[in-house]
Design an enzyme around this catalytic site. Structure first.
Site, PDB file in Angstrom:
ATOM      1  N   ARG A  51       0.802  -1.229   0.000  1.00 21.06           N
ATOM      2  CA  ARG A  51       0.000   0.000   0.000  1.00 21.06           C
ATOM      3  C   ARG A  51       0.832   1.274   0.000  1.00 21.06           C
ATOM      4  O   ARG A  51       0.595   2.187  -0.798  1.00 21.06           O
ATOM      5  CB  ARG A  51      -0.903   0.079   1.253  1.00 21.06           C
ATOM      6  CG  ARG A  51      -2.263  -0.492   1.084  1.00 21.06           C
ATOM      7  CD  ARG A  51      -2.666  -1.120   2.370  1.00 21.06           C
ATOM      8  NE  ARG A  51      -1.705  -2.155   2.689  1.00 21.06           N
ATOM      9  CZ  ARG A  51      -1.757  -3.398   2.213  1.00 21.06           C
ATOM     10  NH1 ARG A  51      -2.756  -3.746   1.453  1.00 21.06           N
ATOM     11  NH2 ARG A  51      -0.838  -4.302   2.505  1.00 21.06           N
ATOM     12  N   THR A  52       1.782   1.368   0.911  1.00 22.05           N
ATOM     13  CA  THR A  52       2.449   2.651   1.089  1.00 22.05           C
ATOM     14  C   THR A  52       3.242   3.016  -0.158  1.00 22.05           C
ATOM     15  O   THR A  52       3.128   4.116  -0.689  1.00 22.05           O
ATOM     16  CB  THR A  52       3.359   2.612   2.339  1.00 22.05           C
ATOM     17  OG1 THR A  52       2.603   2.090   3.425  1.00 22.05           O
ATOM     18  CG2 THR A  52       3.867   3.993   2.687  1.00 22.05           C
ATOM     19  N   LYS A  80      25.448  -3.481  -0.594  1.00 19.10           N
ATOM     20  CA  LYS A  80      26.922  -3.408  -0.648  1.00 19.10           C
ATOM     21  C   LYS A  80      27.465  -2.613   0.521  1.00 19.10           C
ATOM     22  O   LYS A  80      28.666  -2.334   0.570  1.00 19.10           O
ATOM     23  CB  LYS A  80      27.341  -2.717  -1.960  1.00 19.10           C
ATOM     24  CG  LYS A  80      26.869  -3.408  -3.207  1.00 19.10           C
ATOM     25  CD  LYS A  80      27.244  -2.549  -4.423  1.00 19.10           C
ATOM     26  CE  LYS A  80      26.321  -2.810  -5.584  1.00 19.10           C
ATOM     27  NZ  LYS A  80      26.319  -1.693  -6.536  1.00 19.10           N
ATOM     28  N   ARG A 101      11.004   4.001   3.533  1.00 21.59           N
ATOM     29  CA  ARG A 101      10.660   3.035   4.590  1.00 21.59           C
ATOM     30  C   ARG A 101      11.925   2.292   4.968  1.00 21.59           C
ATOM     31  O   ARG A 101      12.711   1.898   4.101  1.00 21.59           O
ATOM     32  CB  ARG A 101       9.603   2.047   4.113  1.00 21.59           C
ATOM     33  CG  ARG A 101       9.383   0.921   5.108  1.00 21.59           C
ATOM     34  CD  ARG A 101       8.198   0.069   4.782  1.00 21.59           C
ATOM     35  NE  ARG A 101       6.955   0.762   5.050  1.00 21.59           N
ATOM     36  CZ  ARG A 101       5.756   0.189   4.990  1.00 21.59           C
ATOM     37  NH1 ARG A 101       5.656  -1.086   4.687  1.00 21.59           N
ATOM     38  NH2 ARG A 101       4.664   0.882   5.238  1.00 21.59           N
ATOM     39  N   HIS A 129       4.554   5.753  11.600  1.00 26.91           N
ATOM     40  CA  HIS A 129       4.118   5.573  10.212  1.00 26.91           C
ATOM     41  C   HIS A 129       3.175   6.750   9.913  1.00 26.91           C
ATOM     42  O   HIS A 129       1.959   6.589   9.821  1.00 26.91           O
ATOM     43  CB  HIS A 129       3.399   4.227  10.073  1.00 26.91           C
ATOM     44  CG  HIS A 129       3.156   3.780   8.667  1.00 26.91           C
ATOM     45  ND1 HIS A 129       3.295   4.625   7.564  1.00 26.91           N
ATOM     46  CD2 HIS A 129       2.761   2.570   8.175  1.00 26.91           C
ATOM     47  CE1 HIS A 129       3.003   3.929   6.472  1.00 26.91           C
ATOM     48  NE2 HIS A 129       2.675   2.691   6.811  1.00 26.91           N
TER      49      HIS A 129
HETATM   50  N1   CP Z   1      -0.497  -0.077   5.698  1.00 23.24           N
HETATM   51  C1   CP Z   1       0.737  -0.325   5.220  1.00 23.24           C
HETATM   52  O1   CP Z   1       1.723   0.306   5.643  1.00 23.24           O
HETATM   53  O2   CP Z   1       0.779  -1.311   4.281  1.00 23.24           O
HETATM   54  P1   CP Z   1       2.092  -1.758   3.482  1.00 23.24           P
HETATM   55  O3   CP Z   1       3.024  -2.379   4.496  1.00 23.24           O
HETATM   56  O4   CP Z   1       1.599  -2.696   2.446  1.00 23.24           O
HETATM   57  O5   CP Z   1       2.712  -0.509   2.923  1.00 23.24           O
END
Ligand code: CP
Length: 306
Positions: A51-52, A80, A101, A129
């Site tokens: 999703r993100t 590396k 991320r 998040h």
């Molecule tokens: N909600 C969420 O962060 O989903 P993903 O881990 O798929 O990005």
């Protein structure tokens, strides 16, 4: 130049403006279709995501911009031994904005200190998040009509669930918010959230173990997955993973206008039989994630659309 590391980087007024922009994008997508022409978004994902990452990419494409990036540490020069600081210096030469991320808490913050482009924390370890929180706030405001006077049940892995930590931080700034924290003993919210955030700000909350005991009073039920990747011990995960399963029977205990949210992915914690219940809002929530990320990209790039 502004980065986004935590939902608290935005004041309540800035947040309100962002959510209003997201609602306008939802209603008038064509108005924004060329807003970021010539701009590039880099998605630097050192941890898996559906999703993100893809909603960020969809958001930039919807704005007429382009995307580039990597979806795992293994497919980047991190494999590396390259540091996050060096990587972001290089990415700054290629893109106008970056969503990152990382499994290590604080890695996007380290990147932001060396970056010459806005950096967005797209999830750092078990910490924060913030764009999921923006998604959650937009979902709540759009479906419940308010961000105040709410009893919010947070259920599941409240220890490692970073979406829960970010959401608590964001919601305590609104009046008359109450939390019902539903978790097994081992997965309760960390003490720094209980003491430094909830107690310190006099936010009413209660902690219960049985979902059935909490259902009747909730305005929102926010389910979470047990975070397998944060457990040190496989046996502990196996013992915890099916602790909560929301099904039709449990939904029958809830208010008619309660909504069920989940940041997704789900594993077993919401039975698929709940998907057809009109109160199931989790797929709509994923759609709101695109609108709010479009609004965030416009805001951080200081793009005005008249
Ligand atoms: N909600 C969420 O962060 O989903 P993903 O881990 O798929 O990005």
């Amino acid at each position: 130049m502004q980065h986004l590391m935590s939902p608290l980087d935005l004041s309540v007024e800035e947040l309100d403006k962002l959510l209003t922009l997201a609602n306008d994008i939802e209603k008038n997508p064509r108005k924004y279709a060329h807003a970021c022409e010539g701009k590039k978004l880099a998605t630097c994902f050192y941890e898996p995501s559906t999703r993100t990452r893809l909603s960020f990419e969809a958001a930039m494409l919807n704005l007429g911009g382009s995307v580039l990036g990597f979806s795992s540490a293994d497919s980047s020069s991190a494999a590396k031994g390259e540091s996050v600081s060096d990587t972001i210096r290089v990415i700054s030469c290629y893109a106008d904005i970056c969503a990152m991320r990382h499994p290590k808490e604080g890695a996007p913050l380290v990147a932001s200190e060396k970056s010459t482009i806005p950096v967005i924390n797209a999830g750092d370890g078990g910490h924060q998040h913030p764009t999921q929180t923006l998604t959650d706030l937009l979902t709540i405001r759009s479906l419940k009509g308010r961000l105040h006077n709410l009893n919010i049940g947070l259920c599941g892995d409240l220890k490692f669930g970073r979406t829960v930590h970010s959401l608590i931080h964001a919601l305590i700034r609104y009046p008359n918010i109450k939390f019902t924290l539903i978790s097994p003993e081992e997965l309760r919210v960390p003490s720094y959230i209980r003491e430094d955030v909830l107690h310190k700000n006099n936010v009413p909350f209660c902690e219960v173990e049985r979902l059935e005991d909490a259902m009747a009073d909730l305005d929102i039920l926010y389910m979470t997955r047990v975070q397998k990747e944060r457990f040190f011990n496989e046996d502990d995960y196996v013992r915890m993973k099916d602790f909560y399963i929301l099904n039709k029977k449990k939904m029958s205990l809830a208010k008619e206008d309660m909504i069920v949210m989940h940041p997704l992915p789900r594993v077993n914690e919401i039975s698929v039989e709940v998907d057809d219940d009109p109160r199931a809002a989790y797929f709509q929530q994923a759609q709101y994630g695109v609108y709010v990320r479009m609004a965030l990209i416009l805001t951080l790039l200081e793009v005005e659309v008249c």
